[in-house]
Design an enzyme around this catalytic site. Structure first.
Site, PDB file in Angstrom:
ATOM      1  N   ILE A 179       0.960  -1.110  -0.142  1.00  0.00           N
ATOM      2  CA  ILE A 179       0.022  -0.086  -0.057  1.00  0.00           C
ATOM      3  C   ILE A 179       1.005   1.175   0.145  1.00  0.00           C
ATOM      4  CG2 ILE A 179      -1.929   1.206   1.214  1.00  0.00           C
ATOM      5  CD1 ILE A 179      -2.682  -1.355   2.413  1.00  0.00           C
ATOM      6  N   THR A 196      -6.555  -1.235  10.368  1.00  0.00           N
ATOM      7  CA  THR A 196      -7.250  -2.220   9.573  1.00  0.00           C
ATOM      8  C   THR A 196      -8.606  -2.459  10.372  1.00  0.00           C
ATOM      9  OG1 THR A 196      -7.253  -4.535   9.279  1.00  0.00           O
ATOM     10  CG2 THR A 196      -6.092  -4.103  11.083  1.00  0.00           C
ATOM     11  N   ASP A 197      -9.439  -3.017   9.706  1.00  0.00           N
ATOM     12  CA  ASP A 197     -10.966  -3.296   9.996  1.00  0.00           C
ATOM     13  C   ASP A 197     -10.705  -4.413  10.816  1.00  0.00           C
ATOM     14  OD1 ASP A 197     -10.539  -5.284   8.105  1.00  0.00           O
ATOM     15  OD2 ASP A 197     -12.143  -4.811   7.052  1.00  0.00           O
ATOM     16  N   GLU A 198      -9.632  -5.243  10.836  1.00  0.00           N
ATOM     17  CA  GLU A 198      -9.356  -6.478  11.773  1.00  0.00           C
ATOM     18  C   GLU A 198      -9.612  -6.211  13.264  1.00  0.00           C
ATOM     19  OE1 GLU A 198      -7.051  -9.647  10.781  1.00  0.00           O
ATOM     20  OE2 GLU A 198      -7.190  -9.124   8.500  1.00  0.00           O
ATOM     21  N   TYR A 212      -2.012 -10.734  14.655  1.00  0.00           N
ATOM     22  CA  TYR A 212      -1.766  -9.437  13.872  1.00  0.00           C
ATOM     23  C   TYR A 212      -2.998  -8.514  14.317  1.00  0.00           C
ATOM     24  CZ  TYR A 212      -2.846  -6.378   9.818  1.00  0.00           C
ATOM     25  OH  TYR A 212      -3.271  -5.447   9.204  1.00  0.00           O
ATOM     26  N   LYS A 228      -2.024  -4.890  15.796  1.00  0.00           N
ATOM     27  CA  LYS A 228      -2.711  -3.356  15.143  1.00  0.00           C
ATOM     28  C   LYS A 228      -3.561  -2.873  16.197  1.00  0.00           C
ATOM     29  CE  LYS A 228      -2.118  -1.992  11.575  1.00  0.00           C
ATOM     30  NZ  LYS A 228      -0.976  -1.212  11.047  1.00  0.00           N
ATOM     31  N   ASN A 262      -7.317  -4.638   1.017  1.00  0.00           N
ATOM     32  CA  ASN A 262      -6.848  -3.978  -0.193  1.00  0.00           C
ATOM     33  C   ASN A 262      -6.299  -4.981  -1.299  1.00  0.00           C
ATOM     34  OD1 ASN A 262      -5.227  -0.888   0.509  1.00  0.00           O
ATOM     35  ND2 ASN A 262      -6.770  -1.686   1.746  1.00  0.00           N
ATOM     36  N   ARG A 305      -7.800 -21.594   8.574  1.00  0.00           N
ATOM     37  CA  ARG A 305      -7.032 -20.850   9.313  1.00  0.00           C
ATOM     38  C   ARG A 305      -7.185 -20.811  10.838  1.00  0.00           C
ATOM     39  NH1 ARG A 305      -6.650 -14.755   7.466  1.00  0.00           N
ATOM     40  NH2 ARG A 305      -4.680 -15.384   6.118  1.00  0.00           N
TER      41      ARG A 305
HETATM   42  P1  NAD Z   1       3.184  -4.961   3.413  1.00  0.00           P
HETATM   43  O1  NAD Z   1       3.446  -6.265   4.376  1.00  0.00           O
HETATM   44  O2  NAD Z   1       2.963  -5.049   1.921  1.00  0.00           O
HETATM   45  O3  NAD Z   1       4.338  -3.740   3.632  1.00  0.00           O
HETATM   46  C1  NAD Z   1       4.780  -3.632   4.918  1.00  0.00           C
HETATM   47  C2  NAD Z   1       5.973  -2.711   4.487  1.00  0.00           C
HETATM   48  O4  NAD Z   1       6.561  -2.335   6.012  1.00  0.00           O
HETATM   49  C3  NAD Z   1       7.225  -3.595   4.027  1.00  0.00           C
HETATM   50  O5  NAD Z   1       7.799  -2.595   2.899  1.00  0.00           O
HETATM   51  C4  NAD Z   1       8.221  -3.646   5.107  1.00  0.00           C
HETATM   52  O6  NAD Z   1       9.656  -3.671   4.728  1.00  0.00           O
HETATM   53  C5  NAD Z   1       8.223  -2.458   5.999  1.00  0.00           C
HETATM   54  N1  NAD Z   1       8.362  -2.810   7.434  1.00  0.00           N
HETATM   55  C6  NAD Z   1       7.876  -3.909   7.965  1.00  0.00           C
HETATM   56  N2  NAD Z   1       8.645  -3.721   9.474  1.00  0.00           N
HETATM   57  C7  NAD Z   1       9.274  -2.657   9.349  1.00  0.00           C
HETATM   58  C8  NAD Z   1      10.288  -1.991  10.451  1.00  0.00           C
HETATM   59  N3  NAD Z   1      10.365  -2.459  11.584  1.00  0.00           N
HETATM   60  N4  NAD Z   1      10.606  -0.683  10.113  1.00  0.00           N
HETATM   61  C9  NAD Z   1      10.513  -0.314   8.815  1.00  0.00           C
HETATM   62  N5  NAD Z   1       9.683  -0.733   7.835  1.00  0.00           N
HETATM   63  C10 NAD Z   1       9.075  -1.777   8.138  1.00  0.00           C
HETATM   64  O7  NAD Z   1       1.777  -4.115   4.060  1.00  0.00           O
HETATM   65  P2  NAD Z   1       0.584  -3.513   3.393  1.00  0.00           P
HETATM   66  O8  NAD Z   1      -0.312  -4.612   2.968  1.00  0.00           O
HETATM   67  O9  NAD Z   1       1.186  -2.713   2.328  1.00  0.00           O
HETATM   68  O10 NAD Z   1       0.192  -2.795   4.436  1.00  0.00           O
HETATM   69  C11 NAD Z   1       0.408  -1.417   4.943  1.00  0.00           C
HETATM   70  C12 NAD Z   1      -0.372  -1.299   6.194  1.00  0.00           C
HETATM   71  O11 NAD Z   1      -1.717  -1.038   6.056  1.00  0.00           O
HETATM   72  C13 NAD Z   1       0.015  -1.961   7.347  1.00  0.00           C
HETATM   73  O12 NAD Z   1      -0.249  -1.052   8.677  1.00  0.00           O
HETATM   74  C14 NAD Z   1      -1.275  -2.879   7.318  1.00  0.00           C
HETATM   75  O13 NAD Z   1      -1.614  -3.308   8.763  1.00  0.00           O
HETATM   76  C15 NAD Z   1      -2.423  -1.964   6.790  1.00  0.00           C
HETATM   77  N6  NAD Z   1      -3.469  -2.725   6.291  1.00  0.00           N
HETATM   78  C16 NAD Z   1      -3.299  -3.416   5.091  1.00  0.00           C
HETATM   79  C17 NAD Z   1      -4.465  -3.911   4.344  1.00  0.00           C
HETATM   80  C18 NAD Z   1      -4.199  -4.851   3.253  1.00  0.00           C
HETATM   81  O14 NAD Z   1      -5.110  -5.325   2.927  1.00  0.00           O
HETATM   82  N7  NAD Z   1      -3.081  -5.300   2.844  1.00  0.00           N
HETATM   83  C19 NAD Z   1      -5.738  -3.831   5.024  1.00  0.00           C
HETATM   84  C20 NAD Z   1      -5.708  -2.869   5.950  1.00  0.00           C
HETATM   85  C21 NAD Z   1      -4.628  -2.490   6.718  1.00  0.00           C
HETATM   86  O1  DAU Z   2      -9.123  -6.862   6.660  1.00  0.00           O
HETATM   87  C1  DAU Z   2      -7.864  -6.046   6.463  1.00  0.00           C
HETATM   88  C2  DAU Z   2      -6.845  -7.026   6.211  1.00  0.00           C
HETATM   89  O2  DAU Z   2      -6.856  -7.846   5.002  1.00  0.00           O
HETATM   90  C3  DAU Z   2      -5.573  -6.390   6.727  1.00  0.00           C
HETATM   91  O3  DAU Z   2      -5.425  -5.693   7.803  1.00  0.00           O
HETATM   92  C4  DAU Z   2      -4.414  -7.545   6.437  1.00  0.00           C
HETATM   93  O4  DAU Z   2      -3.050  -6.835   6.466  1.00  0.00           O
HETATM   94  C5  DAU Z   2      -4.519  -8.208   5.131  1.00  0.00           C
HETATM   95  O5  DAU Z   2      -3.454  -9.048   4.860  1.00  0.00           O
HETATM   96  C6  DAU Z   2      -5.774  -8.593   5.215  1.00  0.00           C
HETATM   97  O6  DAU Z   2      -6.225  -9.817   5.729  1.00  0.00           O
HETATM   98  P1  DAU Z   2      -6.948 -11.292   5.540  1.00  0.00           P
HETATM   99  O7  DAU Z   2      -6.667 -12.136   6.315  1.00  0.00           O
HETATM  100  O8  DAU Z   2      -8.374 -11.064   5.193  1.00  0.00           O
HETATM  101  O9  DAU Z   2      -6.451 -11.398   3.910  1.00  0.00           O
HETATM  102  P2  DAU Z   2      -5.657 -12.809   3.084  1.00  0.00           P
HETATM  103  O10 DAU Z   2      -5.343 -12.323   1.754  1.00  0.00           O
HETATM  104  O11 DAU Z   2      -4.562 -13.509   3.911  1.00  0.00           O
HETATM  105  O12 DAU Z   2      -6.972 -13.562   3.400  1.00  0.00           O
HETATM  106  C7  DAU Z   2      -8.166 -13.135   2.594  1.00  0.00           C
HETATM  107  C8  DAU Z   2      -9.033 -14.304   3.113  1.00  0.00           C
HETATM  108  O13 DAU Z   2      -8.754 -15.409   1.953  1.00  0.00           O
HETATM  109  C9  DAU Z   2      -9.126 -14.731   4.279  1.00  0.00           C
HETATM  110  O14 DAU Z   2     -10.693 -15.239   4.625  1.00  0.00           O
HETATM  111  C10 DAU Z   2      -8.302 -16.063   4.264  1.00  0.00           C
HETATM  112  C11 DAU Z   2      -8.580 -16.550   2.945  1.00  0.00           C
HETATM  113  N1  DAU Z   2      -7.337 -17.322   2.173  1.00  0.00           N
HETATM  114  C12 DAU Z   2      -6.273 -16.732   2.326  1.00  0.00           C
HETATM  115  C13 DAU Z   2      -5.148 -17.254   1.864  1.00  0.00           C
HETATM  116  C14 DAU Z   2      -3.682 -16.494   1.664  1.00  0.00           C
HETATM  117  C15 DAU Z   2      -7.471 -18.650   1.717  1.00  0.00           C
HETATM  118  O15 DAU Z   2      -8.569 -18.979   1.706  1.00  0.00           O
HETATM  119  N2  DAU Z   2      -6.443 -19.190   1.261  1.00  0.00           N
HETATM  120  C16 DAU Z   2      -5.080 -18.526   1.146  1.00  0.00           C
HETATM  121  O16 DAU Z   2      -4.174 -19.230   0.813  1.00  0.00           O
END
Ligand code: NAD
Ligand code: DAU
Length: 365
Positions: free
Chosen positions: A15, A130-132, A156, A160, A186, A301
């Site tokens: 992101i 996050t919504d989690e 996780y 958060k 996302n 999971r």
């Molecule tokens: P990501 O795992 O793709 O990226 C995380 C980044 O943080 C990486 O570049 C990593 O190198 C860096 N990082 C990790 N530990 C670090 C540290 N100690 N110091 C400096 N940098 C560090 O994560 P993302 O999916 O881009 O998520 C970004 C943020 O959004 C997170 O805070 C996550 O909780 C939140 N979020 C993500 C989602 C999603 O669907 N991906 C949804 C809701 C909230």
């Molecule tokens: O809701 C926001 C969160 O969404 C963020 O805070 C997290 O950083 C992000 O990783 C994501 O969490 P989820 O656990 O929802 O995402 P994930 O992609 O791991 O899984 C999405 C759904 O798919 C979940 O119900 C688990 C399921 N899944 C996931 C994987 C990786 C499977 O069934 N098989 C899989 O191999």
């Protein structure tokens, strides 16, 4: 948002990279520094072509962060850096406590030391959450909103939630000017292939099983990453200090629906572009077989949350936020991006992006 000097933590992750690109396209007056320790999820190649300067450092290095805030006259910090994958938190929670809780506290301490010293200076600390943190919903429950009580279920989510509370406390106790956004799942370009959509997409191209946890009826609210970035920018420019904003995609879908959409889109892409069969000969679609034949139900999971959904009323009424992409459009664009950017994900899959980071950035931290 007035022209800003922005520090983006975690800006080499999924992101964060999209946020840097969004700002460059929409707020060219902003100067951007990325602070990222380049964990497995941090990929400096994703920043290629941007003007952002990458500083490789850990958010727990308070002295380093204070020096950055001071020397670069940073006025806005957008905090993405985190351990972000639920499955990894189940197998190794300690890293999540270290980065998400200790790391966030260290950033807050640095911001307080630099921004609130003396008579203070204009600043904003935006925390991306996050919504989690709200736990899980039953089918008929109303969606999460800013007043939903916290009930995190995974390590996780708990880490958060801890970071959210620290951000709130630094505002109430010390007067740090903070905002927080809690968003849903996302998807989009540059996402590390451990999360559902990029993992299943690349597995389908390579003829590998699609591991569906449990019955696959878990529901997520899918948010295209560019809509999320638009929401964060709206919070920065129009949000009220001390407030929380929930940002969702308005696309509540069961995992099986997402997976069936993904399989059908891959089959259609192969049918209309014969070159894909040459590029990906192991894909079932290369041989006229449905990608859905790869679907495999596996053990669920532990502690798996059943349903997430977000009510964006506050973000819509106070910030004018609305997701601009529906899932069908957002997913089609995402599939096209992964098909067009094979070198990016090949480097991620074979680990060579790490060497690129070492060569280009390690010595600049
Ligand atoms: P990501 O795992 O793709 O990226 C995380 C980044 O943080 C990486 O570049 C990593 O190198 C860096 N990082 C990790 N530990 C670090 C540290 N100690 N110091 C400096 N940098 C560090 O994560 P993302 O999916 O881009 O998520 C970004 C943020 O959004 C997170 O805070 C996550 O909780 C939140 N979020 C993500 C989602 C999603 O669907 N991906 C949804 C809701 C909230
Ligand atoms: O809701 C926001 C969160 O969404 C963020 O805070 C997290 O950083 C992000 O990783 C994501 O969490 P989820 O656990 O929802 O995402 P994930 O992609 O791991 O899984 C999405 C759904 O798919 C979940 O119900 C688990 C399921 N899944 C996931 C994987 C990786 C499977 O069934 N098989 C899989 O191999």
């Amino acid at each position: 948002m007035t022209p800003a000097n922005i520090l983006v933590t975690g800006g080499a992750g999924f992101i964060g990279v999209n946020f840097v690109r969004y700002l460059e396209a929409n707020r060219p007056d902003c100067r951007i520094t990325v602070l990222d320790s380049l964990t497995y999820a941090g990929n400096p190649q994703s920043l290629a072509g941007t003007r952002a300067e990458l500083v490789v450092a850990d958010i727990r290095d308070q002295q380093k962060v204070e020096a950055l805030l001071q020397d670069r006259e940073i006025d806005t910090l957008v905090h993405f850096a985190a351990e972000s994958h639920v499955d990894r938190s189940i197998h190794g929670p300690a890293a999540f406590i270290e980065t998400n809780i200790i790391g966030t506290m260290s950033l807050l301490a640095a911001a307080r030391a630099v921004w609130l010293a003396g008579s203070g200076r204009p600043h904003r600390f935006h925390h991306v959450s996050t919504d989690e943190v709200f736990g899980t919903l039953a089918p008929g429950d109303p969606p999460f909103c800013e007043t939903t009580p916290y009930a995190p279920n995974s390590p996780y989510a708990a880490s958060k939630a801890g970071s959210d509370h620290l951000v709130r406390a630094w505002h109430h106790t010390y007067g740090l000017e903070v905002t927080t956004s809690n968003c849903s799942n996302n998807y989009g370009p540059y996402q590390f292939p451990e999360k559902l959509i990029p993992l299943f997409l690349l597995n389908a191209l390579h003829g590998k099983p699609l591991p569906i946890y449990g019955d696959g009826q878990q529901v997520r609210d899918w948010l295209h990453v560019e809509d999320h970035c638009r929401g964060i920018e709206a919070v920065l420019s129009q949000g009220t200090v001390g407030e929380i904003y929930c940002i969702g995609g308005g696309a509540e879908l069961a995992n099986l629906t997402v997976i069936d959409t993904l399989c059908a889109a891959i089959d259609a892409a192969f049918a209309s572009d014969p070159g894909l069969a040459t590029r990906f000969p192991d894909a079932p679609a290369a041989h006229g077989r449905p990608s859905a034949t790869l679907k495999t139900h596996v053990q669920d999971r532990p502690g798996h949350d059943r349903r997430y959904a977000i009510d964006c009323t506050r973000a819509r009424s106070e910030l004018g936020y609305a997701a601009q992409r529906d899932f069908a459009q957002g997913f089609a664009e995402t599939l096209a991006w992964y098909l067009e950017n094979e070198p990016w994900w090949r480097a991620v899959m074979d680990g060579s992006y790490r060497d690129w980071g070492e060569r280009n950035y390690r010595d600049r931290s």
